[in-house]
Design a protein around this motif. Structure first.
Motif, PDB file in Angstrom:
ATOM      1  N   HIS A   1      74.868 102.258   2.216  1.00 21.74           N
ATOM      2  CA  HIS A   1      73.700 102.904   2.857  1.00 21.74           C
ATOM      3  C   HIS A   1      73.348 104.211   2.164  1.00 21.74           C
ATOM      4  CE1 HIS A   1      71.034 104.472   5.922  1.00 21.74           C
ATOM      5  NE2 HIS A   1      71.806 105.540   6.047  1.00 21.74           N
ATOM      6  N   HIS A   2      74.350 105.019   1.839  1.00 24.01           N
ATOM      7  CA  HIS A   2      74.106 106.319   1.208  1.00 24.01           C
ATOM      8  C   HIS A   2      73.635 106.146  -0.235  1.00 24.01           C
ATOM      9  CE1 HIS A   2      75.952 108.300   4.661  1.00 24.01           C
ATOM     10  NE2 HIS A   2      76.904 107.379   4.585  1.00 24.01           N
ATOM     11  N   LEU A   3      74.152 105.136  -0.891  1.00 24.63           N
ATOM     12  CA  LEU A   3      73.733 104.869  -2.267  1.00 24.63           C
ATOM     13  C   LEU A   3      72.258 104.484  -2.308  1.00 24.63           C
ATOM     14  CD1 LEU A   3      75.195 104.708  -5.092  1.00 24.63           C
ATOM     15  CD2 LEU A   3      75.131 102.237  -4.795  1.00 24.63           C
ATOM     16  N   ILE A   4      71.853 103.656  -1.374  1.00 23.87           N
ATOM     17  CA  ILE A   4      70.448 103.219  -1.319  1.00 23.87           C
ATOM     18  C   ILE A   4      69.551 104.396  -0.985  1.00 23.87           C
ATOM     19  CG2 ILE A   4      68.827 101.715  -0.097  1.00 23.87           C
ATOM     20  CD1 ILE A   4      71.274  99.815   0.342  1.00 23.87           C
ATOM     21  N   GLN A   5      70.011 105.231  -0.060  1.00 22.95           N
ATOM     22  CA  GLN A   5      69.229 106.433   0.295  1.00 22.95           C
ATOM     23  C   GLN A   5      69.015 107.339  -0.912  1.00 22.95           C
ATOM     24  OE1 GLN A   5      71.192 108.346   3.646  1.00 22.95           O
ATOM     25  NE2 GLN A   5      69.590 107.614   5.035  1.00 22.95           N
ATOM     26  N   ASP A   6      70.007 107.388  -1.798  1.00 24.33           N
ATOM     27  CA  ASP A   6      69.918 108.219  -3.000  1.00 24.33           C
ATOM     28  C   ASP A   6      69.165 107.530  -4.136  1.00 24.33           C
ATOM     29  OD1 ASP A   6      71.286 110.130  -1.651  1.00 24.33           O
ATOM     30  OD2 ASP A   6      73.165 109.949  -2.772  1.00 24.33           O
ATOM     31  N   GLY A   7      68.623 106.341  -3.867  1.00 18.00           N
ATOM     32  CA  GLY A   7      67.853 105.631  -4.877  1.00 18.00           C
ATOM     33  C   GLY A   7      68.701 105.066  -6.008  1.00 18.00           C
ATOM     34  N   LYS A   8      69.949 104.674  -5.700  1.00 13.82           N
ATOM     35  CA  LYS A   8      70.857 104.183  -6.743  1.00 13.82           C
ATOM     36  C   LYS A   8      71.278 102.737  -6.488  1.00 13.82           C
ATOM     37  CE  LYS A   8      72.745 108.817  -7.541  1.00 13.82           C
ATOM     38  NZ  LYS A   8      73.944 109.681  -7.426  1.00 13.82           N
ATOM     39  N   ALA A   9      70.357 101.940  -5.973  1.00 10.53           N
ATOM     40  CA  ALA A   9      70.680 100.541  -5.678  1.00 10.53           C
ATOM     41  C   ALA A   9      71.086  99.786  -6.942  1.00 10.53           C
ATOM     42  CB  ALA A   9      69.483  99.854  -5.027  1.00 10.53           C
ATOM     43  N   GLU A  10      70.495 100.165  -8.082  1.00  7.69           N
ATOM     44  CA  GLU A  10      70.815  99.483  -9.345  1.00  7.69           C
ATOM     45  C   GLU A  10      72.298  99.627  -9.685  1.00  7.69           C
ATOM     46  OE1 GLU A  10      68.271 101.474  -8.897  1.00  7.69           O
ATOM     47  OE2 GLU A  10      66.562 100.104  -9.147  1.00  7.69           O
ATOM     48  N   LEU A  11      72.879 100.782  -9.356  1.00  4.25           N
ATOM     49  CA  LEU A  11      74.298 101.001  -9.633  1.00  4.25           C
ATOM     50  C   LEU A  11      75.148 100.051  -8.804  1.00  4.25           C
ATOM     51  CD1 LEU A  11      76.470 102.618 -11.092  1.00  4.25           C
ATOM     52  CD2 LEU A  11      76.375 104.308  -9.243  1.00  4.25           C
ATOM     53  N   LEU A  12      74.755  99.825  -7.560  1.00  2.00           N
ATOM     54  CA  LEU A  12      75.484  98.905  -6.684  1.00  2.00           C
ATOM     55  C   LEU A  12      75.430  97.487  -7.259  1.00  2.00           C
ATOM     56  CD1 LEU A  12      76.998  98.832  -3.953  1.00  2.00           C
ATOM     57  CD2 LEU A  12      74.846  98.191  -2.884  1.00  2.00           C
ATOM     58  N   ILE A  13      74.281  97.089  -7.772  1.00  2.61           N
ATOM     59  CA  ILE A  13      74.130  95.764  -8.379  1.00  2.61           C
ATOM     60  C   ILE A  13      75.014  95.656  -9.618  1.00  2.61           C
ATOM     61  CG2 ILE A  13      72.525  94.211  -9.554  1.00  2.61           C
ATOM     62  CD1 ILE A  13      70.302  95.381  -7.750  1.00  2.61           C
ATOM     63  N   GLN A  14      74.948  96.669 -10.474  1.00  2.00           N
ATOM     64  CA  GLN A  14      75.687  96.639 -11.740  1.00  2.00           C
ATOM     65  C   GLN A  14      77.193  96.560 -11.515  1.00  2.00           C
ATOM     66  OE1 GLN A  14      74.394 100.120 -13.870  1.00  2.00           O
ATOM     67  NE2 GLN A  14      72.262  99.431 -13.938  1.00  2.00           N
ATOM     68  N   LEU A  15      77.717  97.359 -10.592  1.00  2.00           N
ATOM     69  CA  LEU A  15      79.168  97.392 -10.373  1.00  2.00           C
ATOM     70  C   LEU A  15      79.664  96.104  -9.718  1.00  2.00           C
ATOM     71  CD1 LEU A  15      79.542 101.121  -9.374  1.00  2.00           C
ATOM     72  CD2 LEU A  15      80.631 100.006 -11.323  1.00  2.00           C
ATOM     73  N   ASN A  16      78.893  95.560  -8.779  1.00  2.00           N
ATOM     74  CA  ASN A  16      79.289  94.285  -8.181  1.00  2.00           C
ATOM     75  C   ASN A  16      79.185  93.149  -9.191  1.00  2.00           C
ATOM     76  OD1 ASN A  16      79.997  94.304  -5.152  1.00  2.00           O
ATOM     77  ND2 ASN A  16      78.261  95.709  -5.254  1.00  2.00           N
ATOM     78  N   ALA A  17      78.217  93.240 -10.100  1.00  2.00           N
ATOM     79  CA  ALA A  17      78.088  92.235 -11.158  1.00  2.00           C
ATOM     80  C   ALA A  17      79.313  92.276 -12.073  1.00  2.00           C
ATOM     81  CB  ALA A  17      76.810  92.468 -11.957  1.00  2.00           C
ATOM     82  N   ARG A  18      79.752  93.481 -12.432  1.00  2.00           N
ATOM     83  CA  ARG A  18      80.939  93.615 -13.282  1.00  2.00           C
ATOM     84  C   ARG A  18      82.183  93.113 -12.549  1.00  2.00           C
ATOM     85  NH1 ARG A  18      81.313  99.635 -15.310  1.00  2.00           N
ATOM     86  NH2 ARG A  18      83.272  98.829 -16.202  1.00  2.00           N
ATOM     87  N   ALA A  19      82.290  93.436 -11.268  1.00  2.00           N
ATOM     88  CA  ALA A  19      83.446  92.977 -10.485  1.00  2.00           C
ATOM     89  C   ALA A  19      83.445  91.455 -10.368  1.00  2.00           C
ATOM     90  CB  ALA A  19      83.427  93.617  -9.104  1.00  2.00           C
ATOM     91  N   CYS A  20      82.269  90.866 -10.257  1.00  2.00           N
ATOM     92  CA  CYS A  20      82.140  89.409 -10.195  1.00  2.00           C
ATOM     93  C   CYS A  20      82.642  88.782 -11.491  1.00  2.00           C
ATOM     94  CB  CYS A  20      80.681  89.025  -9.935  1.00  2.00           C
ATOM     95  SG  CYS A  20      80.348  87.248 -10.041  1.00  2.00           S
TER      96      CYS A  20
ATOM     97  N   TYR B   1      82.681  85.388  -5.896  1.00  2.00           N
ATOM     98  CA  TYR B   1      81.490  85.025  -5.119  1.00  2.00           C
ATOM     99  C   TYR B   1      81.132  86.111  -4.110  1.00  2.00           C
ATOM    100  CZ  TYR B   1      78.262  82.451  -2.183  1.00  2.00           C
ATOM    101  OH  TYR B   1      77.143  82.067  -1.473  1.00  2.00           O
ATOM    102  N   SER B   2      82.148  86.750  -3.537  1.00  2.00           N
ATOM    103  CA  SER B   2      81.909  87.832  -2.578  1.00  2.00           C
ATOM    104  C   SER B   2      81.190  89.001  -3.251  1.00  2.00           C
ATOM    105  CB  SER B   2      83.237  88.305  -1.983  1.00  2.00           C
ATOM    106  OG  SER B   2      83.047  89.406  -1.122  1.00  2.00           O
ATOM    107  N   TYR B   3      81.620  89.376  -4.450  1.00  2.00           N
ATOM    108  CA  TYR B   3      80.952  90.467  -5.173  1.00  2.00           C
ATOM    109  C   TYR B   3      79.531  90.054  -5.560  1.00  2.00           C
ATOM    110  CZ  TYR B   3      85.335  93.067  -5.594  1.00  2.00           C
ATOM    111  OH  TYR B   3      86.476  93.783  -5.322  1.00  2.00           O
ATOM    112  N   PHE B   4      79.369  88.799  -5.956  1.00  2.00           N
ATOM    113  CA  PHE B   4      78.021  88.323  -6.295  1.00  2.00           C
ATOM    114  C   PHE B   4      77.092  88.426  -5.086  1.00  2.00           C
ATOM    115  CE2 PHE B   4      75.113  84.736  -5.744  1.00  2.00           C
ATOM    116  CZ  PHE B   4      74.161  85.082  -6.695  1.00  2.00           C
TER     117      PHE B   4
END
Length: 374
Positions: free
Chosen positions: A88-107, A120-123
């Motif tokens: 929630h705080h990441l999205i508020q700070d306009g950093k949704a792309e970072l959340l996508i990138q890190l979960n993609a790497r974890a996947c 699959y959970s990270y994806f």
């Protein structure tokens, strides 16, 4: 109460550390509770909103530290896990792309570790955040996320989701190689589920993208086998150094042919279990294309299976052995662990013993095993 004072004091200590760390006046420190029950107690006494904020702060600190670390991949899971709880705080700070990138790497890292459910959970986390503009801003990054996600879904029993995503992502693919990669994943999934006819139908669709046709029906397949056999004989006769020198031919450069060969490799096992003649046609076509268009590591798979056909179906053990050795020479020139596993296994199980003592097959099984583990 006491719990509030403990959390407040911890908060001040950690904030002071992070402030000094940012100024470069503090060495790296690691905080750890002496017992898990302390963590559980604090979590029970800390409001959810405050927990979320702390997860976000911890994640961002770890992320900034990882940028200059040689062990960045080791921190990906910790960062992604904290970020997911503080999303929630990441999205508020306009950093949704970072959340996508890190979960993609974890996947991707989870897939590499054979942790398919976690992958699959990270994806799923990343998938929920993807918007239309992300496809436009980072096409290759988002496409790779979905290729990995489809693979994770197919390997974690989320087959319906894998199928649904396959068709949606296929419409967005701009390149042939990307489409072939998607088809490869979904063909393997249907083969593993024993949906053989579906796997063959998908392979025919994929091959049509490369200009290749997969014959359907006994008469068409038999005619195709005859045509390919004659073509191979003519092409092999024209090789200056014989089939033994094939590995020294110029490399295969036609991307369409290479893509077709990749699909044929992946559908060959499906055909082998459902229609021996279709399997034979696929193998012969791979050899014919290889003799026409140059050497490639995928050619080794065609050659070793053609050797199996020559020895097993036609009793031509001498030429079968020659093509088997040519496959091994190709593999030596174009190393590939996945193909090495298959080629060495087939050579050891179906070719070597026709000319040599059965004990001599064991080293090929060992190579196949080591390549498979790799």
């Amino acid at each position: 109460g006491m719990s509030y004072r403990v959390v407040a004091e911890l908060s001040r200590e950690i904030e002071a550390y992070l402030r000094h760390k940012a100024q470069g006046s503090c060495r790296e420190l690691f905080f750890r509770f002496v017992h898990d029950q302390i963590v559980e107690y604090l979590q029970q006494r800390t409001p959810p909103a405050e927990q979320s904020l702390w997860h976000y702060r911890i994640a961002m600190h770890q992320y900034r530290s990882s940028l200059s670390s040689s062990k960045a991949n080791e921190q990906v899971f910790s960062i992604a896990n904290h970020l997911n709880q503080g999303a929630h705080h990441l999205i508020q700070d306009g950093k949704a792309e970072l959340l996508i990138q890190l979960n993609a790497r974890a996947c991707r890292l989870s897939l590499d570790s054979v942790a398919y459910v976690s992958a699959y959970s990270y994806f799923e986390r990343a998938h929920k955040m993807v918007q239309e503009h992300h496809w436009q801003d980072d096409y290759f990054g988002i496409l790779q996320l979905y290729i990995d996600g489809i693979e994770a879904a197919s390997l974690s029993d989320n087959h319906a989701m894998a199928e649904n995503l396959f068709y949606k992502v296929l419409e967005r693919c701009l390149g042939l190689g990307e489409k072939i990669e998607l088809y490869t994943i979904i063909i393997r999934m249907h083969t593993n589920l024993n949906h053989m006819e579906k796997g063959i139908d998908l392979a025919a669709q994929a091959l049509s993208l490369t200009g290749e046709d997969l014959p359907s029906g006994p008469e068409a397949i038999a005619a195709g086998i005859g045509e390919q056999s004659q073509e191979i004989a003519a092409l092999a006769a024209g090789l200056p150094g014989g089939i033994e020198d094939y590995a020294n031919m110029p490399p295969m450069e036609d991307e369409m042919i290479q893509a077709a060969m990749e699909i044929m490799i992946n559908v060959s096992s499906t055909a082998y279990m459902t229609d021996a003649n279709l399997y034979m046609y696929i193998v012969l076509r791979m050899v014919s294309l290889s003799l026409q268009h140059g050497s490639s590591n995928v050619s080794a798979f065609g050659f070793v299976n053609y050797a199996l056909v020559l020895a097993g179906a036609y009793g031509d053990y001498a030429n079968g052995y020659r093509y088997g050795l040519a496959a091994l020479a190709l593999l030596a020139k174009h190393p590939n662990p996945e193909l090495g596993c298959k080629v060495n296994h087939v050579f050891g199980a179906g070719i070597q013993h026709w000319k040599n003592h059965i004990r001599s097959c064991i080293p090929y099984f060992e190579k196949a095993y080591l390549n498979g583990v790799q």
